[in-house]
Design a protein around this motif. Structure first.
Motif, short mmCIF file in Angstrom:
data_model
loop_
_atom_site.label_atom_id
_atom_site.label_comp_id
_atom_site.label_asym_id
_atom_site.label_seq_id
_atom_site.Cartn_x
_atom_site.Cartn_y
_atom_site.Cartn_z
N UNK A 91 0.84 -1.19 0.00
CA UNK A 91 0.00 0.00 0.00
C UNK A 91 0.88 1.25 0.00
N UNK A 92 1.82 1.33 0.94
CA UNK A 92 2.70 2.49 1.01
C UNK A 92 3.56 2.64 -0.23
N UNK A 93 4.06 1.53 -0.75
CA UNK A 93 4.89 1.58 -1.96
C UNK A 93 4.09 2.08 -3.16
N UNK A 94 2.84 1.64 -3.27
CA UNK A 94 2.02 2.06 -4.41
C UNK A 94 1.62 3.53 -4.27
N UNK A 95 1.35 3.99 -3.06
CA UNK A 95 1.04 5.40 -2.85
C UNK A 95 2.25 6.28 -3.20
N UNK A 96 3.43 5.82 -2.82
CA UNK A 96 4.64 6.57 -3.14
C UNK A 96 4.85 6.62 -4.65
N UNK A 97 4.63 5.50 -5.32
CA UNK A 97 4.78 5.49 -6.77
C UNK A 97 3.76 6.42 -7.45
N UNK A 98 2.54 6.48 -6.88
CA UNK A 98 1.54 7.40 -7.41
C UNK A 98 2.00 8.85 -7.25
N UNK A 99 2.59 9.17 -6.10
CA UNK A 99 3.15 10.50 -5.89
C UNK A 99 4.25 10.80 -6.89
N UNK A 100 5.09 9.81 -7.17
CA UNK A 100 6.19 10.00 -8.12
C UNK A 100 5.66 10.25 -9.53
N UNK A 101 4.58 9.56 -9.90
CA UNK A 101 3.94 9.82 -11.19
C UNK A 101 3.45 11.27 -11.25
N UNK A 102 2.84 11.71 -10.18
CA UNK A 102 2.32 13.08 -10.12
C UNK A 102 3.45 14.11 -10.13
N UNK A 103 4.52 13.81 -9.40
CA UNK A 103 5.67 14.70 -9.36
C UNK A 103 6.32 14.83 -10.74
N UNK A 104 6.48 13.71 -11.42
CA UNK A 104 7.05 13.72 -12.77
C UNK A 104 6.14 14.48 -13.73
N UNK A 105 4.84 14.31 -13.58
CA UNK A 105 3.88 15.01 -14.42
C UNK A 105 4.01 16.53 -14.24
N UNK A 106 4.18 16.95 -12.99
CA UNK A 106 4.26 18.38 -12.70
C UNK A 106 5.49 19.01 -13.33
N UNK A 107 6.55 18.25 -13.47
CA UNK A 107 7.77 18.79 -14.10
C UNK A 107 7.49 19.29 -15.51
N UNK A 108 6.57 18.63 -16.20
CA UNK A 108 6.22 19.02 -17.56
C UNK A 108 4.92 19.83 -17.62
N UNK A 109 4.32 20.07 -16.46
CA UNK A 109 3.04 20.82 -16.40
C UNK A 109 3.11 21.79 -15.22
N UNK A 110 4.08 22.70 -15.27
CA UNK A 110 4.33 23.59 -14.14
C UNK A 110 3.22 24.62 -13.93
N UNK A 111 2.31 24.74 -14.88
CA UNK A 111 1.18 25.66 -14.71
C UNK A 111 0.02 25.00 -13.96
N UNK A 112 0.18 23.72 -13.59
CA UNK A 112 -0.86 23.02 -12.84
C UNK A 112 -0.77 23.39 -11.36
N UNK A 113 -1.85 23.15 -10.65
CA UNK A 113 -1.89 23.27 -9.20
C UNK A 113 -2.07 21.87 -8.62
N UNK A 114 -1.07 21.42 -7.85
CA UNK A 114 -1.08 20.08 -7.27
C UNK A 114 -0.99 20.19 -5.76
N UNK A 115 -1.94 19.60 -5.05
CA UNK A 115 -1.91 19.53 -3.60
C UNK A 115 -1.99 18.06 -3.18
N UNK A 116 -0.98 17.60 -2.45
CA UNK A 116 -0.93 16.23 -1.97
C UNK A 116 -1.10 16.23 -0.45
N UNK A 117 -2.03 15.43 0.03
CA UNK A 117 -2.23 15.27 1.47
C UNK A 117 -1.79 13.87 1.88
N UNK A 118 -0.96 13.81 2.90
CA UNK A 118 -0.56 12.53 3.48
C UNK A 118 -1.20 12.42 4.86
#
Length: 325
Positions: free
Chosen positions: A132-159
């Motif tokens: 569960x924790x590993x998959x959540x971290x990988x999901x965050x990494x997908x989102x982080x990588x996405x933001x690198x190419x979409x810097x005009x987006x607004x991303x809020x992550x709650x842990x």
């Protein structure tokens, strides 16, 4: 604003929709693979694994709150964690891009830090111990990588740490039920600290992010302070219920041995049991997290932790007295 909640038919999603409808004129849409018993009129049946269907359902939306996840600690096969939590994130982002949506609030988990860490902050190195924790971290990494190419987006992550509240049948409810019933067994010393989040506060924080944190990439731990030890929970439960709670204590090694025994039994009978070595380990672990960033963001929790515990005990165990904590 038109807001889509993906995975809003469950406990957190239902409470969140209640709040969003109450406090704003926003148009809310719920997308979930399960029907919503409370909000059927705004619910569309959809799945994060169906990118085409998800794209169609997000038409006209301006912001997405992604709650959908495989989160139990006994999911089988384990590939489901990565299908739903990781591939589901990728599909959501692609469906958002197809619709020109540039705002996402994602509920991750403090499980990305692992167990027995020393009060981790948002920049503490991650070390998840289960799928569960590993998959959540990988999901965050997908989102982080996405933001690198979409810097005009607004991303809020709650842990958030473990969430509890009236009507929830998760880990905190099970623990309180065992304590209240007098059938509670304390494994270990009981001094391990447990960070928790009351449902009324976590949904208020999500709403705060929707309304206020409209730019940039932000990550927040969410915890209601002060942290309580397992011994504290026994004490508060007994005080709220107005009765003495008998507690049987067993050493940690014996509790783990029993957990492994239940693992073997579950394997033999091919059934999921309520006791396992993982659950014993989580019960005895220190699960304490730093929430300074969230509390310094301008957000003020509407409830304190003791109030949340009292409300749950009153609602779930028919407490008639008004003893204060």
């Amino acid at each position: 604003m038109k807001i889509a909640i993906i995975g809003g038919s469950g406990f957190v999603g239902t409470k969140l929709i209640d709040l969003l409808i109450q406090v704003s004129d926003n148009e809310i849409r719920n997308i979930d693979k399960s029907a919503s018993s409370k909000h059927p009129s705004i619910t569309m049946i959809g799945d994060v694994l169906d990118r085409t269907g998800l794209t169609a359902m997000l038409a006209g939306v301006e912001a997405v709150i992604l709650l959908a996840a495989e989160h139990r600690d006994d999911v089988s096969p384990v590939s489901k964690y990565y299908d739903v939590n990781v591939k589901g994130m990728q599909n959501t982002l692609e469906a958002m891009e197809a619709n020109g949506i540039k705002r996402i609030i994602f509920t991750s988990s403090v499980a990305v830090y692992g167990l027995d860490k020393e009060n981790p902050k948002e920049d503490t190195p991650t070390d998840p111990f289960n799928h569960y924790g590993k998959s959540k971290l990988k999901a965050e990494m997908v989102l982080q990588e996405w933001y690198r190419d979409h810097s005009d987006w607004n991303v809020n992550i709650i842990r958030p740490t473990v969430i509890f509240g009236e009507g929830n049948r998760g880990n905190v409810y099970n623990l309180l039920h065992q304590i209240a019933s007098g059938k509670f067994i304390m494994i270990g010393s009981g001094t391990n600290q447990k960070s928790m989040s009351y449902i009324g506060n976590i949904i208020a924080f999500i709403n705060y992010l929707v309304m206020v944190k409209t730019t940039g990439y932000n990550v927040y731990n969410y915890v209601d302070k002060p942290d309580l030890s397992t011994n504290d929970l026994v004490h508060y439960t007994g005080r709220i219920l107005g009765k003495k709670i008998p507690t049987v204590r067993v050493p940690y090694w014996l509790g783990m041995l029993g957990g492994y025994g239940f693992d073997v039994l579950a394997f033999i009978i091919r059934r999921k049991l309520s006791i396992s070595s993982i659950r014993v380990k989580k019960f005895c672990a220190v699960t304490q997290y730093d929430a300074t960033k969230a509390m310094n963001s301008g957000f003020i929790p509407p409830y304190d932790l003791q109030y949340g515990l009292k409300q749950v005990l009153k609602a779930e165990f028919s407490v008639s007295n008004e003893n204060s904590v």
